[in-house]
Write an enzyme that holds these catalytic residues in place. Structure first.
Site, PDB file in Angstrom:
ATOM      1  N   SER A 209       0.827  -1.214   0.000  1.00 36.02           N
ATOM      2  CA  SER A 209       0.000   0.000   0.000  1.00 36.02           C
ATOM      3  C   SER A 209       0.855   1.256   0.000  1.00 36.02           C
ATOM      4  CB  SER A 209      -0.908   0.011   1.226  1.00 36.02           C
ATOM      5  OG  SER A 209      -0.129  -0.075   2.411  1.00 36.02           O
ATOM      6  N   ASP A 210       2.117   1.128   0.393  1.00 36.92           N
ATOM      7  CA  ASP A 210       3.010   2.292   0.347  1.00 36.92           C
ATOM      8  C   ASP A 210       4.462   1.827   0.306  1.00 36.92           C
ATOM      9  OD1 ASP A 210       1.736   2.207   3.372  1.00 36.92           O
ATOM     10  OD2 ASP A 210       3.919   2.368   3.358  1.00 36.92           O
TER      11      ASP A 210
HETATM   12  O1  LIG Z   1       4.035   1.164   5.989  1.00 35.08           O
HETATM   13  C1  LIG Z   1       3.143   0.389   6.328  1.00 35.08           C
HETATM   14  C2  LIG Z   1       2.027   0.122   5.512  1.00 35.08           C
HETATM   15  C3  LIG Z   1       1.109  -0.732   5.931  1.00 35.08           C
HETATM   16  N1  LIG Z   1       1.252  -1.306   7.125  1.00 35.08           N
HETATM   17  C4  LIG Z   1       2.318  -1.056   7.911  1.00 35.08           C
HETATM   18  O2  LIG Z   1       2.406  -1.620   9.001  1.00 35.08           O
HETATM   19  N2  LIG Z   1       3.229  -0.204   7.495  1.00 35.08           N
END
Ligand SMILES: O=c1cc[nH]c(=O)[nH]1
Ligand SMILES: O=P(O)(O)O[C@H]1O[C@H](CO)[C@@H](O)[C@H]1O
Length: 245
Positions: A209-210
């Site tokens: 997601s990132d």
């Molecule tokens: O950077 C992140 C993105 C999703 N979940 C996490 O724990 N860290």
């Protein structure tokens, strides 16, 4: 021995209402999305603390989906109760993560073969000895083959289950990156440990997601409502799965 688990404190499903296979997103609204999008005749089986859980069928097989909340302690509470109070056998986390590696891009899929951690949970259990929390091999193999067949960019390897989302020292991730860890999330090491304790199957499938290097991000709506590729991989990997030998 620990606290005796003789009743479910955090789940109010009736006995038999939860399937042997359970998908486990951290986000309870992702659980709702999965139930509404992929399950036939979904019935909500949990309301406690708003940690939504549903049971329905997928391609003719009973499947449940249960939110676990964020972090190892929350995830371990739900998974311990699912296994000991509801007889769940196949636990598949479907979560989001932040990539540590240049070639692991946002929206890629990661299958967590093992989970490193900065959490103390296993020090409480094992003292100075180190337990290596790992995925169920058959589930992992199935998930990898399905993801490959569907053409998803997929990585298999070590992931990091952190107790901290907002680190004081942002660059602390580099030690994990240098040792080949693919990405950070917050639950898999707890899930794999509870599954090992009870001899059941567990797997973690993540969508990036990132990205900690490029700083690219997705929105919370996208994290809740999309990333459907990993959900289908998880559901299909569990189809017709027998019990762990
Ligand atoms: O950077 C992140 C993105 C999703 N979940 C996490 O724990 N860290
Ligand atoms: O998207 P989920 O499954 O919640 O997973 C990740 O997202 C949360 C942090 O935003 C943590 O729970 C982390 O593990």
């Amino acid at each position: 021995m620990g606290y005796p688990v003789d009743m479910s404190i955090h789940l109010n499903a009736e006995p038999g209402q939860i399937a042997e296979t359970v998908l486990l997103p951290g986000d309870p609204l992702r659980a709702k999305h999965i139930a509404e999008t992929f399950l036939e005749n979904p019935v909500q089986h949990n309301t406690v603390r708003g940690m939504l859980g549903f049971t329905g069928t997928y391609k003719g097989q009973r499947v449940s989906v249960q939110g676990t909340g964020m972090g190892i302690p929350s995830c371990m509470i739900y998974t311990e109760e699912l296994i000991t109070q509801y007889g769940c056998k196949n636990l598949i986390r479907v979560g989001t993560c932040g990539s540590y590696q240049e070639d692991v891009r946002v929206r890629d899929i990661i299958i967590g073969q093992a989970a490193s951690t900065d959490s103390n949970v296993n020090k409480i259990r094992f003292g100075e000895k180190t337990f290596a929390p790992i995925a169920d091999f058959e589930l992992l193999l199935r998930a990898y083959q399905i993801a490959q067949e569907r053409g998803f960019r997929t990585h298999v390897g070590n992931i990091m289950s952190s107790d901290t989302f907002y680190h004081d020292d942002f660059d602390q991730y580099k030690i994990w990156k240098d040792f080949g860890v693919l990405a950070v999330e917050m639950e898999a090491a707890g899930l794999y440990t509870v599954a090992a304790k009870h001899g059941v199957r567990a797997l973690t499938i993540l969508t990036v997601s990132d990205h900690l290097i490029t700083r690219e991000e997705t929105t919370s709506e996208e994290r809740q409502l999309t990333f459907n590729g990993m959900i289908e991989v998880a559901l299909d990997a569990a189809l017709g799965l027998g019990q762990k030998a």
